[in-house]
Design an enzyme around this catalytic site. Structure first.
Site, PDB file in Angstrom:
ATOM      1  N   LYS A 140       2.792   7.301   4.264  1.00 22.47           N
ATOM      2  CA  LYS A 140       2.035   6.019   4.464  1.00 22.47           C
ATOM      3  C   LYS A 140       1.962   5.745   6.069  1.00 22.47           C
ATOM      4  O   LYS A 140       1.291   4.826   6.431  1.00 22.47           O
ATOM      5  CB  LYS A 140       2.830   5.152   3.979  1.00 22.47           C
ATOM      6  CG  LYS A 140       3.290   5.229   2.316  1.00 22.47           C
ATOM      7  CD  LYS A 140       3.521   3.927   1.837  1.00 22.47           C
ATOM      8  CE  LYS A 140       4.776   3.677   1.870  1.00 22.47           C
ATOM      9  NZ  LYS A 140       5.353   2.484   0.835  1.00 22.47           N
ATOM     10  N   PRO A 155       1.205  -0.987   0.229  1.00 26.63           N
ATOM     11  CA  PRO A 155       0.182   0.286   0.200  1.00 26.63           C
ATOM     12  C   PRO A 155       1.243   1.447  -0.030  1.00 26.63           C
ATOM     13  O   PRO A 155       1.698   1.260   0.519  1.00 26.63           O
ATOM     14  CB  PRO A 155      -1.104  -0.111   1.134  1.00 26.63           C
ATOM     15  CG  PRO A 155      -0.462  -1.802   1.773  1.00 26.63           C
ATOM     16  CD  PRO A 155       0.676  -2.097   1.157  1.00 26.63           C
ATOM     17  N   GLU A 156       0.435   2.585  -0.875  1.00 24.81           N
ATOM     18  CA  GLU A 156       1.415   3.510  -1.101  1.00 24.81           C
ATOM     19  C   GLU A 156       0.498   4.295  -0.624  1.00 24.81           C
ATOM     20  O   GLU A 156      -0.247   4.354   0.235  1.00 24.81           O
ATOM     21  CB  GLU A 156       1.896   3.705  -2.779  1.00 24.81           C
ATOM     22  CG  GLU A 156       3.419   2.657  -3.328  1.00 24.81           C
ATOM     23  CD  GLU A 156       3.462   2.956  -3.934  1.00 24.81           C
ATOM     24  OE1 GLU A 156       3.364   4.053  -4.693  1.00 24.81           O
ATOM     25  OE2 GLU A 156       3.877   2.094  -4.540  1.00 24.81           O
ATOM     26  N   ARG A 212      14.478  -1.037  -7.631  1.00 24.62           N
ATOM     27  CA  ARG A 212      12.930  -1.201  -7.715  1.00 24.62           C
ATOM     28  C   ARG A 212      12.698  -0.778  -9.070  1.00 24.62           C
ATOM     29  O   ARG A 212      13.308  -0.645 -10.164  1.00 24.62           O
ATOM     30  CB  ARG A 212      12.218  -0.072  -7.453  1.00 24.62           C
ATOM     31  CG  ARG A 212      12.685   0.263  -5.581  1.00 24.62           C
ATOM     32  CD  ARG A 212      12.606  -1.081  -4.976  1.00 24.62           C
ATOM     33  NE  ARG A 212      10.332  -1.402  -5.191  1.00 24.62           N
ATOM     34  CZ  ARG A 212       9.847  -0.320  -4.014  1.00 24.62           C
ATOM     35  NH1 ARG A 212       9.726   0.572  -2.612  1.00 24.62           N
ATOM     36  NH2 ARG A 212       8.248  -0.811  -3.940  1.00 24.62           N
TER      37      ARG A 212
END
Length: 269
Positions: free
Chosen positions: A57, A2-3, A259
């Site tokens: 976050k 989740p971002e 990434r």
């Protein structure tokens, strides 16, 4: 993982059910998350939830005596359920509310966190964070100043939470594509005009993702147990080798800072 949009969607979903409610009980079934859940979090019992906010976050559940800090980690989610519904395998924490509902935290990979902060003090996990990307503090002038002289690839730079919070991998890929900036370009070499466009695109992409309920690639569900729909709007993320939506050139893919980065070598310079 989740971002920012997914966490904001969670905040929006749980807030109407929590604000003004008393936490009658906290049930910790497994304290071994990313960090051990501190004993101090028991102070939330008997307290009224005054507000629910988000910082980066992290979700903050505010009471008069302190605030619970919730991080969803890699696979965490929050649900609002009737308290009568029994927990499932990965339901690690419950906040039982005076309304008869429960805020239930599910986290299969247990890489999330529940922490406790004191009133009017930033917890150490919050103290070094940069500005919120959707706030007035995140401007082209600010980003230009922070990028000055930096040789770091712009994608790594923008994902640094000390520069700006919440621009995770999905939204960094999408924003760089929208702004026409190559992800490996040195942050300090980007023109003021491009920086201004990039800031606008970050704000636009994140706001639209929130509007769409976030991005569900695997685990994320909102407070009602529903997935987010921004995955259907992704232009480049996860689409290496497919045609660019602008020029039909095959999208390139590489690792930047460990990434996955997807971009168009024709449209992004």
């Amino acid at each position: 993982m989740p971002e920012l949009p997914e966490v904001e969607v969670s905040r929006m979903g749980i807030t109407p059910h929590m604000v003004g409610q008393t936490v009658t009980k906290i049930i910790v079934r497994n304290p071994k998350l990313r960090w051990p859940i501190p004993e101090e979090i028991q102070q939330i019992e008997g307290q009224v939830i005054r507000k629910v906010t988000r910082r980066a976050k992290y979700l903050l559940l505010h009471t008069d005596v302190g605030y619970a800090i919730v991080h969803l980690g890699m696979s965490g989610s929050l649900r609002i359920l009737p308290a009568s519904i029994p927990p499932e395998k990965h339901d690690h924490v419950d906040l039982v509310l005076s309304s008869g509902e429960v805020l239930r935290y599910n986290d299969p990979r247990r890489f999330g966190a529940w922490l406790w902060g004191l009133p009017d003090l930033d917890h150490k996990v919050l103290s070094q964070l940069g500005p919120e990307p959707l706030s007035n503090d995140f401007t082209a002038e600010y980003l230009q100043e922070r990028a000055k002289g930096k040789r770091t690839a712009i994608k790594q730079f923008i994902m640094d939470n000390k520069v700006v919070v919440g621009v995770g991998n999905i939204y960094a890929n999408e924003s760089l594509f929208s702004a026409g900036i190559h992800p490996k370009r040195a942050a300090g070499e980007i023109s003021p005009e491009k920086i201004a466009l990039f800031v606008d695109e970050i704000k636009s992409v994140l706001a639209f993702a929130i509007e769409q309920g976030g991005t569900t690639l695997k685990d994320f569900k909102n407070a009602d147990g529903k997935p987010g729909y921004f995955a259907q709007e992704l232009q480049v993320y996860g689409k290496g080798g497919k045609p660019c939506p602008r020029c039909d050139n095959p999208l390139s893919e590489m690792k930047i800072g460990q990434r996955a980065s997807v971009f168009c070598s024709e449209c992004q310079k």
